[in-house]
Enzyme design. Structure first.
Site, PDB file in Angstrom:
ATOM      1  N   ASP A  27       3.443   9.494  -1.420  1.00 36.07           N
ATOM      2  CA  ASP A  27       1.900   8.634  -0.931  1.00 36.07           C
ATOM      3  C   ASP A  27       2.170   7.583  -1.987  1.00 36.07           C
ATOM      4  O   ASP A  27       2.134   7.530  -3.444  1.00 36.07           O
ATOM      5  CB  ASP A  27       0.814   9.315  -0.801  1.00 36.07           C
TER       6      ASP A  27
ATOM      7  N   HIS B 185       0.652  -1.367  -0.199  1.00 35.25           N
ATOM      8  CA  HIS B 185       0.023   0.258  -0.055  1.00 35.25           C
ATOM      9  C   HIS B 185       1.285   1.522  -0.266  1.00 35.25           C
ATOM     10  O   HIS B 185       0.438   2.470   0.167  1.00 35.25           O
ATOM     11  CB  HIS B 185      -1.062   0.111   1.061  1.00 35.25           C
TER      12      HIS B 185
HETATM   13  P1  ADQ Z   1      -2.990   6.190   4.797  1.00 30.59           P
HETATM   14  O1  ADQ Z   1      -1.120   6.302   4.256  1.00 30.59           O
HETATM   15  O2  ADQ Z   1      -3.611   5.971   6.265  1.00 30.59           O
HETATM   16  O3  ADQ Z   1      -2.810   4.712   3.322  1.00 30.59           O
HETATM   17  P2  ADQ Z   1      -4.863   7.804   2.491  1.00 30.59           P
HETATM   18  O4  ADQ Z   1      -4.928   6.792   1.294  1.00 30.59           O
HETATM   19  O5  ADQ Z   1      -4.728   9.468   2.351  1.00 30.59           O
HETATM   20  O6  ADQ Z   1      -3.683   7.051   3.378  1.00 30.59           O
HETATM   21  O7  ADQ Z   1      -6.494   7.561   3.431  1.00 30.59           O
HETATM   22  C1  ADQ Z   1      -6.360   7.820   4.614  1.00 30.59           C
HETATM   23  C2  ADQ Z   1      -8.113   7.803   4.897  1.00 30.59           C
HETATM   24  O8  ADQ Z   1      -8.041   8.150   5.959  1.00 30.59           O
HETATM   25  C3  ADQ Z   1      -8.992   8.111   4.232  1.00 30.59           C
HETATM   26  O9  ADQ Z   1      -9.988   7.580   3.548  1.00 30.59           O
HETATM   27  C4  ADQ Z   1      -9.197   9.153   4.374  1.00 30.59           C
HETATM   28  O10 ADQ Z   1     -10.488  10.051   4.233  1.00 30.59           O
HETATM   29  C5  ADQ Z   1      -8.596   8.421   5.819  1.00 30.59           C
HETATM   30  N1  ADQ Z   1      -8.697   9.740   6.980  1.00 30.59           N
HETATM   31  C6  ADQ Z   1      -7.808  10.481   7.459  1.00 30.59           C
HETATM   32  N2  ADQ Z   1      -7.808  11.287   7.619  1.00 30.59           N
HETATM   33  C7  ADQ Z   1      -8.919  11.506   9.165  1.00 30.59           C
HETATM   34  C8  ADQ Z   1     -10.453  12.177   9.558  1.00 30.59           C
HETATM   35  N3  ADQ Z   1      -9.794  12.802  10.281  1.00 30.59           N
HETATM   36  N4  ADQ Z   1     -10.894  11.883  10.095  1.00 30.59           N
HETATM   37  C9  ADQ Z   1     -11.848  10.831   9.397  1.00 30.59           C
HETATM   38  N5  ADQ Z   1     -10.475   9.662   8.047  1.00 30.59           N
HETATM   39  C10 ADQ Z   1      -9.773  10.565   7.819  1.00 30.59           C
HETATM   40  C11 ADQ Z   1      -2.006   3.561   2.838  1.00 30.59           C
HETATM   41  C12 ADQ Z   1      -1.654   4.447   1.512  1.00 30.59           C
HETATM   42  C13 ADQ Z   1      -1.882   5.621   1.287  1.00 30.59           C
HETATM   43  C14 ADQ Z   1      -2.878   4.678   0.098  1.00 30.59           C
HETATM   44  C15 ADQ Z   1      -3.986   3.598   1.178  1.00 30.59           C
HETATM   45  C16 ADQ Z   1      -4.740   3.269   0.833  1.00 30.59           C
HETATM   46  O11 ADQ Z   1      -0.043   5.076   2.133  1.00 30.59           O
HETATM   47  O12 ADQ Z   1      -0.610   5.799  -0.274  1.00 30.59           O
HETATM   48  O13 ADQ Z   1      -3.790   5.205  -0.707  1.00 30.59           O
HETATM   49  O14 ADQ Z   1      -3.242   2.643   2.897  1.00 30.59           O
HETATM   50  O15 ADQ Z   1      -3.725   1.978   0.098  1.00 30.59           O
END
Ligand code: ADQ
Length: 457
Positions: free
Chosen positions: A365, A158
């Site tokens: 990311d 991921h």
């Molecule tokens: P993350 O590093 O956690 O995931 P991301 O893909 O942006 O990053 O996903 C974060 C999730 O958490 C999103 O669904 C977002 O809505 C939720 N989130 C963030 N802040 C929040 C808040 N304050 N309240 C509620 N929800 C919140 C890892 C990898 C990424 C990859 C994903 C999936 O680092 O690059 O996209 O896995 O593979």
């Protein structure tokens, strides 16, 4: 009957409340439901210091079984906070400077992978297909195979796979490379990750690559990109849920016609939040017409609080936020709102909708789902503008966003100004293009294409 699916991931997500947890949890639960599957991993619990971790706890819910293990305090320290989050996480995000190369961390990582494999093995059926997730569990398949498992096993990373020079900084890189080769299918988010992985394997370790399969260490694995998506339609509907409407209204009332820029991230040094604050400060400094007319909302729940770098970035951001508000704020205008809070997914959709600009600036990311959620939550008739880092995996798909270099605060401030004044026609066109791709490549498409490739691998 179709083979049973076994999902293995560091954390076993909530099966009962998967819709609330969102994204990946929903996708995996749907996949497990279709195949009557098993989800195996850490329970999220840590045994008291000096206590053993106990055995597997099983739970059944609507055709899905979860099997979880606790971690001992030492395992949590060495495996989770240690090798996974202080070594592999920073290194794979190009933060060699933050990478801890403690041998004990590596040993703890291997030990937990062995203990997990030993715990899963008796639960396996002969024709199970296994899908292992993420950097915490790279050695998992190799360990299982050493115990005699002959199952089809796929892996999905991921986070980004970094370039060869960066991988070489890891003392155990060749051992990990060998572990990768115990899988039948290796999935990455983008073609660039695939290329970097193949470049490393071929040019450092003498692997052979024929365009789809890699051969090394006496094994063969298919390597492919599967860009993860979101359930764009469901997310768009969240805007009209009770929570979504409430947040949207609340934010709109508080804004009194001002433009809101939104950032949403786990508080993590890879997400480029300090750079984002700096770009917002630059906007206020270079474009005086933004003062009093623009507000920036950053929602960043704390994460990985056991790791020192995470408390450091937290105090850095608190300092930056109060400095910006101190310098530019007025009695009736607070430029920057900074919340360390988790918001429900429905409420988040409402906040995105209330924001005319989505600002997503990771320094690295794997994909970044926030960028996709922001687009899905917009009104197609009057959509906001996404400003997106070129270093997010999603930038390879979301070319109709304003793509920026997050290190270049002048460029980001310019993009924010462009977004503020972008004509309606252009906003609609860009949004339509982004949305079309989000719907065509949603999370269901992601898991189906991965599992189909695994079946063929
Ligand atoms: P993350 O590093 O956690 O995931 P991301 O893909 O942006 O990053 O996903 C974060 C999730 O958490 C999103 O669904 C977002 O809505 C939720 N989130 C963030 N802040 C929040 C808040 N304050 N309240 C509620 N929800 C919140 C890892 C990898 C990424 C990859 C994903 C999936 O680092 O690059 O996209 O896995 O593979």
């Amino acid at each position: 009957m179709a083979a049973r699916l076994v999902v293995v991931s560091n954390r076993v997500g909530p099966v009962r409340g998967a819709a609330r947890a969102g994204g990946l949890a929903v996708a995996l639960v749907d996949a497990l439901r279709e195949a009557g599957g098993l989800w195996f991993g850490w329970s999220g619990r840590i045994a008291e210091q000096g206590q053993g971790a106990g055995g597997v706890q099983q739970d059944h819910f609507r055709g899905i079984t979860t099997a979880t293990l606790d971690l001992t305090a030492a395992e949590h320290h060495d495996y989770y906070n240690g090798f996974a989050n202080q070594c592999l996480w920073p290194l794979f995000h190009y933060r060699i400077d933050l990478t801890a190369y403690d041998r004990r961390f590596y040993e703890g990582y291997q030990r937990v992978n062995v203990r997990f494999a030993q715990a899963l093995q008796p639960l396996l059926r002969d024709d199970d297909v296994l899908w292992v997730h993420d950097y915490h569990l790279i050695p998992f398949a190799e360990t299982l195979r050493e115990m005699g498992a002959h199952h089809k096993i796929g892996f999905f990373l991921h986070i980004p796979f970094p370039s060869r020079e960066v991988v070489l900084a890891l003392p155990h890189h060749a051992r990990l490379a060998q572990s990768f080769m115990a899988y039948d299918l290796l999935g990455f988010h983008t073609q660039r990750d695939v290329e970097r992985f193949v470049d490393y394997m071929v040019n450092e370790l003498g692997a052979e690559f024929d365009g789809t399969h890699l051969r090394a260490f006496g094994r063969k694995a298919m390597v492919r990109a599967f860009p993860i998506g979101i359930d764009a339609k469901a997310f768009a509907d969240f805007v009209y849920s009770e929570d979504g409407q409430r947040q949207w209204q609340r934010a709109s009332t508080a804004l009194r016609g001002r433009t809101q820029i939104i950032g949403v991230d786990r508080l993590d040094y890879t997400k480029g939040i300090p750079e984002r604050f700096a770009a917002f400060e630059r906007l206020l400094a270079d474009y005086p017409d933004a003062r009093g007319r623009v507000e920036f909302l950053q929602v960043a729940p704390l994460s990985r609080e056991g790791v020192a770098e995470y408390s450091e970035i937290r105090s850095r951001l608190e300092g930056a936020a109060s400095r910006i508000n101190g310098q530019y704020g007025e009695v009736d205008w607070t430029p920057l709102h900074y919340l360390n809070r988790t918001v429900s997914r429905r409420a988040l959709a409402g906040l995105y909708r209330a924001s005319k600009i989505g600002l997503v600036t990771p320094l690295r990311d794997g994909m970044n789902l926030v960028a996709k959620e922001y687009v899905a939550a917009q009104d197609p008739a009057d959509p906001g503008v996404l400003v997106l880092s070129r270093f997010a995996g999603s930038a390879w798909q979301m070319k109709a966003a304003l793509i920026i270099n997050p290190y270049d605060t002048v460029e980001v401030a310019e993009a924010l100004q462009t977004a503020r004044y972008m004509p309606l026609d252009e906003r609609r066109n860009r949004h339509a293009e982004l949305m079309q791709d989000l719907i065509a490549h949603d999370v269901t498409d992601w898991r189906r294409s991965y599992l189909q490739a695994l079946a063929e691998a």
